[in-house]
Design a protein around this motif. Sequence first.
Motif, PDB file in Angstrom:
ATOM      1  N   ARG A  33      57.423  51.770   5.848  1.00  0.00           N
ATOM      2  CA  ARG A  33      58.455  52.784   6.002  1.00  0.00           C
ATOM      3  C   ARG A  33      58.563  53.610   4.733  1.00  0.00           C
ATOM      4  N   VAL A  34      58.613  54.916   4.918  1.00  0.00           N
ATOM      5  CA  VAL A  34      58.882  55.832   3.814  1.00  0.00           C
ATOM      6  C   VAL A  34      60.257  56.438   4.079  1.00  0.00           C
ATOM      7  N   TRP A  35      61.172  56.272   3.120  1.00  0.00           N
ATOM      8  CA  TRP A  35      62.556  56.726   3.259  1.00  0.00           C
ATOM      9  C   TRP A  35      62.804  57.903   2.323  1.00  0.00           C
ATOM     10  N   PHE A  36      63.490  58.935   2.825  1.00  0.00           N
ATOM     11  CA  PHE A  36      63.950  60.071   2.026  1.00  0.00           C
ATOM     12  C   PHE A  36      65.457  60.179   2.165  1.00  0.00           C
ATOM     13  N   ASP A  37      66.156  60.533   1.079  1.00  0.00           N
ATOM     14  CA  ASP A  37      67.610  60.681   1.172  1.00  0.00           C
ATOM     15  C   ASP A  37      67.955  61.949   1.955  1.00  0.00           C
ATOM     16  N   ALA A  38      69.121  61.936   2.590  1.00  0.00           N
ATOM     17  CA  ALA A  38      69.545  63.030   3.467  1.00  0.00           C
ATOM     18  C   ALA A  38      69.716  64.345   2.709  1.00  0.00           C
ATOM     19  N   LEU A  52      50.740  61.091  11.743  1.00  0.00           N
ATOM     20  CA  LEU A  52      52.017  61.162  12.456  1.00  0.00           C
ATOM     21  C   LEU A  52      52.728  59.817  12.401  1.00  0.00           C
ATOM     22  N   PRO A  53      54.019  59.820  12.135  1.00  0.00           N
ATOM     23  CA  PRO A  53      54.771  58.554  12.130  1.00  0.00           C
ATOM     24  C   PRO A  53      54.850  57.965  13.533  1.00  0.00           C
ATOM     25  N   LEU A  54      54.935  56.632  13.583  1.00  0.00           N
ATOM     26  CA  LEU A  54      55.170  55.956  14.854  1.00  0.00           C
ATOM     27  C   LEU A  54      56.560  56.285  15.375  1.00  0.00           C
ATOM     28  N   ARG A  55      57.513  56.355  14.436  1.00  0.00           N
ATOM     29  CA  ARG A  55      58.895  56.686  14.786  1.00  0.00           C
ATOM     30  C   ARG A  55      59.641  57.052  13.508  1.00  0.00           C
ATOM     31  N   GLY A  56      60.797  57.604  13.692  1.00  0.00           N
ATOM     32  CA  GLY A  56      61.670  57.940  12.577  1.00  0.00           C
ATOM     33  C   GLY A  56      63.086  57.555  12.953  1.00  0.00           C
ATOM     34  N   PHE A  65      60.564  57.159   7.935  1.00  0.00           N
ATOM     35  CA  PHE A  65      59.390  57.498   8.725  1.00  0.00           C
ATOM     36  C   PHE A  65      58.503  56.262   8.716  1.00  0.00           C
ATOM     37  N   VAL A  66      58.207  55.720   9.891  1.00  0.00           N
ATOM     38  CA  VAL A  66      57.420  54.495  10.011  1.00  0.00           C
ATOM     39  C   VAL A  66      55.976  54.885  10.291  1.00  0.00           C
ATOM     40  N   ILE A  67      55.072  54.451   9.412  1.00  0.00           N
ATOM     41  CA  ILE A  67      53.652  54.801   9.465  1.00  0.00           C
ATOM     42  C   ILE A  67      52.839  53.540   9.726  1.00  0.00           C
ATOM     43  N   GLN A  68      51.895  53.640  10.645  1.00  0.00           N
ATOM     44  CA  GLN A  68      51.017  52.504  10.954  1.00  0.00           C
ATOM     45  C   GLN A  68      49.949  52.369   9.877  1.00  0.00           C
ATOM     46  N   THR A  69      49.570  51.124   9.579  1.00  0.00           N
ATOM     47  CA  THR A  69      48.539  50.862   8.575  1.00  0.00           C
ATOM     48  C   THR A  69      47.636  49.722   9.026  1.00  0.00           C
TER      49      THR A  69
END
Length: 108
Positions: A33-38, A52-56, A65-69
């Motif tokens: 997961r990659v997190w960015f502040d609002a 492309l992320p799997l989901r956000g 943003f959840v990225i598959q690896t």
Amino acid sequence: MLLVMYDRFSRVTSDAEIILTVIPTKPEAGSFRVWFDAGYLDAVRVVSISPLPLRGGARDGGRDFVIQTDGSPSTVLLSIQFHAFGIIRGQLRLNEGDVVPITHVVWP
């Protein structure tokens, strides 16, 4: 481990890139997961994310943003566009790791 490279200086409405290199501490397939502040995401427009992320989703006052690896080192490329000029500050983090500050100086 997370390495962050980004354009520190830019012009308003111009495109910029953030390159995230994710080096796993132990090789195992799954996701990260990659997190960015609002506040940061309010100051920029995310044009694209590759891969492309799997989901956000919303979490801890920001977005994940959840990225598959496959467990090997991964590179994530975010293309962004600035809405306003000035100093744009934000934070990001990998999974539950330490927060990494990010700062852009944007001029008209």
